[in-house]
Motif scaffolding. Structure first.
Motif, short mmCIF file in Angstrom:
data_model
loop_
_atom_site.label_atom_id
_atom_site.label_comp_id
_atom_site.label_asym_id
_atom_site.label_seq_id
_atom_site.Cartn_x
_atom_site.Cartn_y
_atom_site.Cartn_z
N HIS A 1 0.73 -1.18 0.05
CA HIS A 1 -0.13 -0.06 0.12
C HIS A 1 0.81 1.09 -0.17
O HIS A 1 2.16 1.16 0.14
CB HIS A 1 -1.09 -0.14 1.18
N ASP B 1 5.59 4.47 5.12
CA ASP B 1 6.54 3.52 5.76
C ASP B 1 6.70 2.31 4.98
O ASP B 1 7.41 1.46 5.34
CB ASP B 1 6.23 3.20 7.18
N HIS B 2 6.05 2.25 3.78
CA HIS B 2 5.84 1.13 2.64
C HIS B 2 6.50 1.53 1.62
O HIS B 2 6.98 0.78 0.65
CB HIS B 2 4.74 0.44 2.62
N ASP C 1 -0.26 -4.06 6.44
CA ASP C 1 -0.71 -3.38 7.59
C ASP C 1 -2.25 -3.83 7.56
O ASP C 1 -3.05 -3.64 6.65
CB ASP C 1 -0.71 -1.92 7.43
N HIS D 1 6.83 -4.65 11.61
CA HIS D 1 6.06 -3.43 11.70
C HIS D 1 6.32 -2.97 13.04
O HIS D 1 5.06 -2.61 13.85
CB HIS D 1 4.94 -3.41 11.19
ZN LIG Z 1 2.89 0.51 7.88
#
Ligand SMILES: [Zn+2]
Ligand SMILES: [Zn+2]
Length: 243
Positions: A59, A63-64, A154, A210
């Motif tokens: 996604h 942070d990805h 996530d 994560h």
């Molecule tokens: Zn994340």
């Protein structure tokens, strides 16, 4: 099949580390899964640009994907230096067309994946499950026909994750919160939920990733372990699973 952790933090990287990034190797093909902040620098400890055959994104949260632009610049510079002419396919959902558009730029080409349609890269097959998260996000079930790895990406806990993770050799599960905290609203799971998921899905091994920037990660390990009797590991850079 070999699966290696490159980045394992949620939200932002601590020093000398990265947020979400993993590498899958199978029969000579190398696929990067998520490309969070700090990921490219850490990835270069182990791989070069030439090694990367594709990138699969869960996604479009920072942070990805934060190092997506860095990868595109790296390819641009190396093209100018005549060190590469390769185009790296980047696979992602087209749920947010504006985000998807960013994938085709310089040396990268956006390619859409969809729930219900397997994606094959080299000798590995990916299937996808839309998760419960504020931004459209997909968990991945990855198999080479013999072994299976599931990455939750996530998500808050939802029952379909159990079937999706069923009998996996390795479950890589986001563990953003400690037991007793409420992850639902933020779209994340607790250590207790992740342990229960691993148990109900009958996986062989569970990795917690994560990870949060508070508390003691050993507590996450202990809380997951209360629910799941198989092997549990805390993700860290270089942690590797080989079949
Ligand atoms: Zn994340
Ligand atoms: Zn997210």
């Amino acid at each position: 099949m070999k699966f290696t952790v490159i980045g394992y933090w949620g939200a932002y990287p601590e020093k000398e580390s990265a947020t979400s990034c993993y590498v899958l190797e199978s029969n000579g093909s190398t696929v990067v899964i998520d490309l969070g902040s700090g990921a490219l620098s850490r990835l270069f400890q182990y791989y070069s640009i030439e090694d990367i055959d594709g990138v699969v994104l869960s996604h479009f949260h920072h942070d990805h994907i934060a190092d997506l632009g860095s990868l595109q610049y790296a390819l641009l510079v190396q093209q100018h230096l005549n060190e590469t002419n390769k185009k790296i396919p980047i696979y992602a959902s087209k749920d947010n067309p504006k985000d998807f558009q960013r994938l085709t730029h310089n040396g990268t080409v956006g390619k859409a994946y969809q729930e219900g349609h397997d994606l094959t890269i080299g000798s590995v097959h990916f299937s996808f499950l839309k998760t419960k998260h504020p931004k459209s996000c997909y968990a991945m079930r990855i198999t080479n026909g013999e072994n299976t790895i599931v990455y939750t990406a996530d998500t808050s806990f939802f029952p379909e994750l159990i079937d999706f993770s069923k009998d996996a050799d390795l479950l890589v599960a986001e563990t953003s919160f400690y037991k007793g905290m409420d992850g639902k609203k933020a779209g994340h799971m607790t250590s207790e939920e992740v342990g229960k998921l691993a148990n109900m899905a009958n996986v062989k091994e569970l990795w917690l990733t994560h990870l949060p920037h508070f508390g003691d990660h050993e507590q996450l390990y202990n809380e997951a372990k209360e629910q799941f009797k198989g092997t549990v590991r805390l993700a860290k850079e270089g942690l590797s699973f080989s079949t």
